[in-house]
Write a protein that holds these residues in place. Sequence first.
Motif, PDB file in Angstrom:
ATOM      1  N   ILE A 137      12.829  15.364  -3.820  1.00 56.22           N
ATOM      2  CA  ILE A 137      12.282  14.348  -4.731  1.00 56.22           C
ATOM      3  C   ILE A 137      10.798  14.142  -4.436  1.00 56.22           C
ATOM      4  CG2 ILE A 137      12.405  11.871  -5.282  1.00 56.22           C
ATOM      5  CD1 ILE A 137      15.529  12.262  -4.817  1.00 56.22           C
ATOM      6  N   LEU A 138      10.436  14.259  -3.159  1.00 56.58           N
ATOM      7  CA  LEU A 138       9.043  14.103  -2.753  1.00 56.58           C
ATOM      8  C   LEU A 138       8.158  15.180  -3.399  1.00 56.58           C
ATOM      9  CD1 LEU A 138       6.730  13.029  -1.032  1.00 56.58           C
ATOM     10  CD2 LEU A 138       7.719  14.149   0.959  1.00 56.58           C
TER      11      LEU A 138
ATOM     12  N   GLY B  97       0.795  -1.233   0.000  1.00 57.31           N
ATOM     13  CA  GLY B  97       0.000   0.000   0.000  1.00 57.31           C
ATOM     14  C   GLY B  97       0.829   1.286   0.000  1.00 57.31           C
ATOM     15  N   VAL B  98       2.154   1.157   0.075  1.00 54.23           N
ATOM     16  CA  VAL B  98       3.013   2.358   0.109  1.00 54.23           C
ATOM     17  C   VAL B  98       3.170   2.929  -1.297  1.00 54.23           C
ATOM     18  CG1 VAL B  98       5.394   3.153   0.543  1.00 54.23           C
ATOM     19  CG2 VAL B  98       4.288   1.590   2.152  1.00 54.23           C
ATOM     20  N   LYS B  99       3.206   4.292  -1.394  1.00 55.31           N
ATOM     21  CA  LYS B  99       3.492   4.938  -2.680  1.00 55.31           C
ATOM     22  C   LYS B  99       4.881   5.572  -2.582  1.00 55.31           C
ATOM     23  CE  LYS B  99      -1.246   5.988  -3.926  1.00 55.31           C
ATOM     24  NZ  LYS B  99      -2.246   7.022  -4.135  1.00 55.31           N
ATOM     25  N   PRO B 100       5.926   4.855  -3.002  1.00 53.74           N
ATOM     26  CA  PRO B 100       7.267   5.429  -2.873  1.00 53.74           C
ATOM     27  C   PRO B 100       7.487   6.538  -3.907  1.00 53.74           C
ATOM     28  CG  PRO B 100       7.372   3.285  -3.937  1.00 53.74           C
ATOM     29  CD  PRO B 100       5.932   3.529  -3.617  1.00 53.74           C
ATOM     30  N   VAL B 101       8.497   7.389  -3.666  1.00 50.21           N
ATOM     31  CA  VAL B 101       8.831   8.432  -4.649  1.00 50.21           C
ATOM     32  C   VAL B 101      10.222   8.138  -5.214  1.00 50.21           C
ATOM     33  CG1 VAL B 101       7.373  10.171  -3.584  1.00 50.21           C
ATOM     34  CG2 VAL B 101       9.767  10.023  -2.881  1.00 50.21           C
ATOM     35  N   TYR B 102      10.482   8.674  -6.429  1.00 48.65           N
ATOM     36  CA  TYR B 102      11.655   8.227  -7.191  1.00 48.65           C
ATOM     37  C   TYR B 102      12.234   9.401  -7.975  1.00 48.65           C
ATOM     38  CZ  TYR B 102      13.953   5.642 -11.056  1.00 48.65           C
ATOM     39  OH  TYR B 102      14.832   5.164 -11.994  1.00 48.65           O
ATOM     40  N   ASP B 103      13.557   9.440  -8.145  1.00 49.76           N
ATOM     41  CA  ASP B 103      14.195  10.591  -8.824  1.00 49.76           C
ATOM     42  C   ASP B 103      14.492  10.359 -10.303  1.00 49.76           C
ATOM     43  OD1 ASP B 103      16.355   8.867  -8.808  1.00 49.76           O
ATOM     44  OD2 ASP B 103      17.760  10.280  -7.879  1.00 49.76           O
ATOM     45  N   GLY B 104      14.055   9.219 -10.859  1.00 49.24           N
ATOM     46  CA  GLY B 104      14.286   8.981 -12.288  1.00 49.24           C
ATOM     47  C   GLY B 104      15.614   8.302 -12.560  1.00 49.24           C
ATOM     48  N   ARG B 105      16.440   8.156 -11.511  1.00 46.41           N
ATOM     49  CA  ARG B 105      17.749   7.521 -11.722  1.00 46.41           C
ATOM     50  C   ARG B 105      17.983   6.377 -10.745  1.00 46.41           C
ATOM     51  NH1 ARG B 105      18.449  12.684 -13.620  1.00 46.41           N
ATOM     52  NH2 ARG B 105      19.512  12.773 -15.627  1.00 46.41           N
TER      53      ARG B 105
ATOM     54  N   ASN C 232      -1.812  16.583  -2.895  1.00 42.83           N
ATOM     55  CA  ASN C 232      -0.777  15.681  -3.399  1.00 42.83           C
ATOM     56  C   ASN C 232      -0.711  14.434  -2.503  1.00 42.83           C
ATOM     57  OD1 ASN C 232       1.849  14.437  -3.626  1.00 42.83           O
ATOM     58  ND2 ASN C 232       2.524  16.243  -4.765  1.00 42.83           N
ATOM     59  N   GLU C 233      -1.084  13.287  -3.096  1.00 46.53           N
ATOM     60  CA  GLU C 233      -1.178  12.060  -2.279  1.00 46.53           C
ATOM     61  C   GLU C 233       0.183  11.630  -1.732  1.00 46.53           C
ATOM     62  OE1 GLU C 233      -2.615   8.885  -4.793  1.00 46.53           O
ATOM     63  OE2 GLU C 233      -1.410   9.552  -6.488  1.00 46.53           O
ATOM     64  N   TYR C 234       1.255  11.948  -2.449  1.00 56.05           N
ATOM     65  CA  TYR C 234       2.591  11.550  -1.977  1.00 56.05           C
ATOM     66  C   TYR C 234       2.976  12.346  -0.737  1.00 56.05           C
ATOM     67  CZ  TYR C 234       2.738   9.240  -6.466  1.00 56.05           C
ATOM     68  OH  TYR C 234       2.435   8.429  -7.538  1.00 56.05           O
ATOM     69  N   LEU C 235       2.733  13.676  -0.787  1.00 61.55           N
ATOM     70  CA  LEU C 235       3.037  14.516   0.382  1.00 61.55           C
ATOM     71  C   LEU C 235       2.201  14.068   1.574  1.00 61.55           C
ATOM     72  CD1 LEU C 235       3.174  18.172  -1.039  1.00 61.55           C
ATOM     73  CD2 LEU C 235       5.065  16.680  -0.524  1.00 61.55           C
ATOM     74  N   ARG C 236       0.918  13.791   1.301  1.00 62.13           N
ATOM     75  CA  ARG C 236      -0.003  13.434   2.386  1.00 62.13           C
ATOM     76  C   ARG C 236       0.487  12.178   3.103  1.00 62.13           C
ATOM     77  NH1 ARG C 236      -5.356  12.867  -0.041  1.00 62.13           N
ATOM     78  NH2 ARG C 236      -5.214  15.076  -0.485  1.00 62.13           N
ATOM     79  N   GLN C 237       0.931  11.198   2.290  1.00 57.66           N
ATOM     80  CA  GLN C 237       1.337   9.935   2.877  1.00 57.66           C
ATOM     81  C   GLN C 237       2.598  10.083   3.745  1.00 57.66           C
ATOM     82  OE1 GLN C 237       2.106   6.310   0.234  1.00 57.66           O
ATOM     83  NE2 GLN C 237       3.839   7.632  -0.126  1.00 57.66           N
ATOM     84  N   PHE C 238       3.511  11.013   3.330  1.00 60.23           N
ATOM     85  CA  PHE C 238       4.716  11.241   4.133  1.00 60.23           C
ATOM     86  C   PHE C 238       4.436  12.164   5.326  1.00 60.23           C
ATOM     87  CE2 PHE C 238       6.953   9.416   0.606  1.00 60.23           C
ATOM     88  CZ  PHE C 238       8.178   9.000   1.103  1.00 60.23           C
TER      89      PHE C 238
END
Length: 841
Positions: free
Chosen positions: A158-159, A74-82, A375-381
């Motif tokens: 990145i977040l 259920g986690v939505k990780p974030v990624y920098d493209g590299r 922003n769902e990513y910010l919310r989750q963190f």
Amino acid sequence: MEAPFALTEFVRRPGLGRVGNQTRVRANFFEVITLPENDILQYDVTISPEVPPALNRRVFNRFSESYRGSALGGVKPVYDGRKNMFAHKEMPFRDAGTFDVTLEEDEAAPVGRKRPPRAFTVKIKKVSVIRIEELHRFLDARGPCTTSVLTGIMALDILIRHGPSITYTTVGRSFFTPRGSQPLFGGSEVWQGYYQSARPTKGRMMINIDLSATAFYEAGPLVMMVTKILGRRSPDDLRRGFSDKDRQKVEKTIKGLRIRDNHLPGRKRRFKIERLTPTPASSTLFDRGDGSNIDVATYFNQQYRRLNHAHLPCVIVRKNVYLPMEVCDVIEGQRQVRKLNERQTADMIKFTCQQPQQRANRIRQGLDILNYQNNEYLRQFGMRISPEMAVVNARVLPTPSLQYHPSSRDSSFQPSFGQWNLRDKKVATGATLGSWSVLAFMDERELRDQTIQGFVRELVNTCQDTGMNIPNRNPPIMRGNPLGNIEEYLKQAWLKAGNTAKAQPQIILCILPNTGVPLYAEIKRVCDTVIGVASQCLQSKHTMQPKKQYCANVCLKINVKLGGMNSFLKPENTPFISERPTIVMGADVTHPSPGDRGPSIASLCGSMDAKASRYAASIRIQERTTEIIAELGNMVKELLKTFYQTCGRKPERILFYRDGVSEGQFKQVLENEIHAIRAACQALDVTYKPNITFVVVQKRHHARFFPIERRDTDRTGNCLPGTVVESDITHPFEFDFYLQSHAGLQGTCRPSHYHVLFDENGFNADGLQTLSYNLCYLYARCTRAVSLVPPVYYAQLVCTRAKFHSRSGAWSDTESSEEGAGAAATFGVVKQELQRVMYFM
């Protein structure tokens, strides 16, 4: 007792300044109201096969969707493209996992045939845990900037970028949207972008949001783009076909462009342009596969449709695969990586130049697009960002008093709004001009002798009125062909000047037909490195009806080129420099532009008197793209010797301003360059140890200030010159400040960011801020305060000039030739007789 350096490698803030009027301004920073509560987990990501970042992101997003319910829990990780992935909690696969991802053949890959879905392997490995407590300790000045703190700030960066990167085209820290784009000349368009970056400040994190803009290729029919590249009105104007020059121009522009074909119903394939055929479609032959040849136009006529533009070349997209231009469409969202031409640059400036109020409003609109609130990513963190622009404390520093020659009507005065004029003023020290000549690179029909004489008369009168002494009012006038042997013309003009005046020539006045770089560059190369004489170039259009203001500006340049001094500050405005022998130095390194194979150039300028008005320069060519100045020791030694020969004393203090260094390079530059400065001093005398202060000056940042009160604005709506900000948005505890020292001309002013890395002179905040601001009134070329301290400004001018000292033409607009790599050998050295005057003005 523990050394005070334990918390930071650089200088700690010595308290806040008090000088000037207190005020408040808005800054384009938005407070992070809540930081993540939990520690953040960092993972290393390897995607194979290797693909570019944009495709990496698509693979990662597919991985994230496919495994969210299972391996990601259920986690939505974030990624920098590299390589970096961050998550807010442990996932079911614990420390490592390998996952298979399938990507359907889509719009993004430049392919020729229909491809089967592509298979990727995503390997993920946990590498560290970022302790949020450590970040809090750093922000509160209770702990140092550890690796964990730096990684934590990177994770926040990145977040905030992860969401927009899924929807929009990203370039570096900015993402771009075609909304509100505007065409640029020649088949390109400029897109509005938004830059965002997480910045640590005292006690809190901030998000710096700014506008950015970049050029993209216009999407749509390739024929339309070619029409625009060649500056024609419509595709019909291409019916006459292509000249060879046209073909080269088009090929250079569209090489590498991604296109899709449009002649197959229901099927659009994607390609990348490799080059153009030398012949039109009507006579480009290819093998049908049965041994017989057919031309492309006839083939298309038989198989698909009649071509309207069979007279145009085809694009080659793979070996022996030719497509007529009219069946190709340019795909949207491709960034133009080539250098913009003059016309495009002018269009770009128009687009990006926005008054402060307008810019602030645009930044607020950007917040709607960024949509941090949902922003769902910010919310989750657990991270929340304020929608309001920060209001920060600022001060407006007092204006210094400028001094001109005592015989001037206002010999001492305080400029208002960072600018003044030369009316009724005489330069502080006027040079004498006795031996000179005029060389016009135009024939008598284009520019008559009478016109030149009229201009010279006006110029001489203005120079005399401004305090120069010109015994020889009628210099010889000579002619030269701009396409001829420039070196020979200049040598003749030098001889003629010397013979006429029976004295060593001092300057050659060159009149140029246009603003083209090659002629200007060659004049500077010859005068600076071959003959050793100052030169002053003018555009012919200014000689037709000479304006007083123009002549006065030229006079300011000529005076310092001949060793004069235009103005200086009252000693009480620069006590640090006037009380004890002090040298102020400015250093810069410029790197070759993309596609140019030339070397990097380092320059150093140093003040030569107690007024910090006269400077001498030193130049070195070094390995391309190296930021550290390789031969700084010898350059410092040269300038210290010149200072001693000019003043008869050794400097007891060195104030060193260094341009062009990013935060990641601070430590390396400081260690190398302080060591080089020290070694240079000791090489001159073992006991010689002046106190050194080392300050980095940055212009390439995204902090902008917007006045709140009407009384705090200048006539362009910008903050007043002398506005300094040293808290709220600066480093949690190091000695840095933003200073907007100049008056706005157009658009929103960019303040300079000063960061003190090393200080043996014990500066307090007021001392360094007021000195840096006051120096900005001493730029010899104009009558206004400039945006950064003159020694750094001069170092930039010297770097620009040094490019012209190459015989290989590294300055030309075309991509430079192969031998550019060995260009160090072909750079001329500035002649001894010019090294002590400001020849580079």
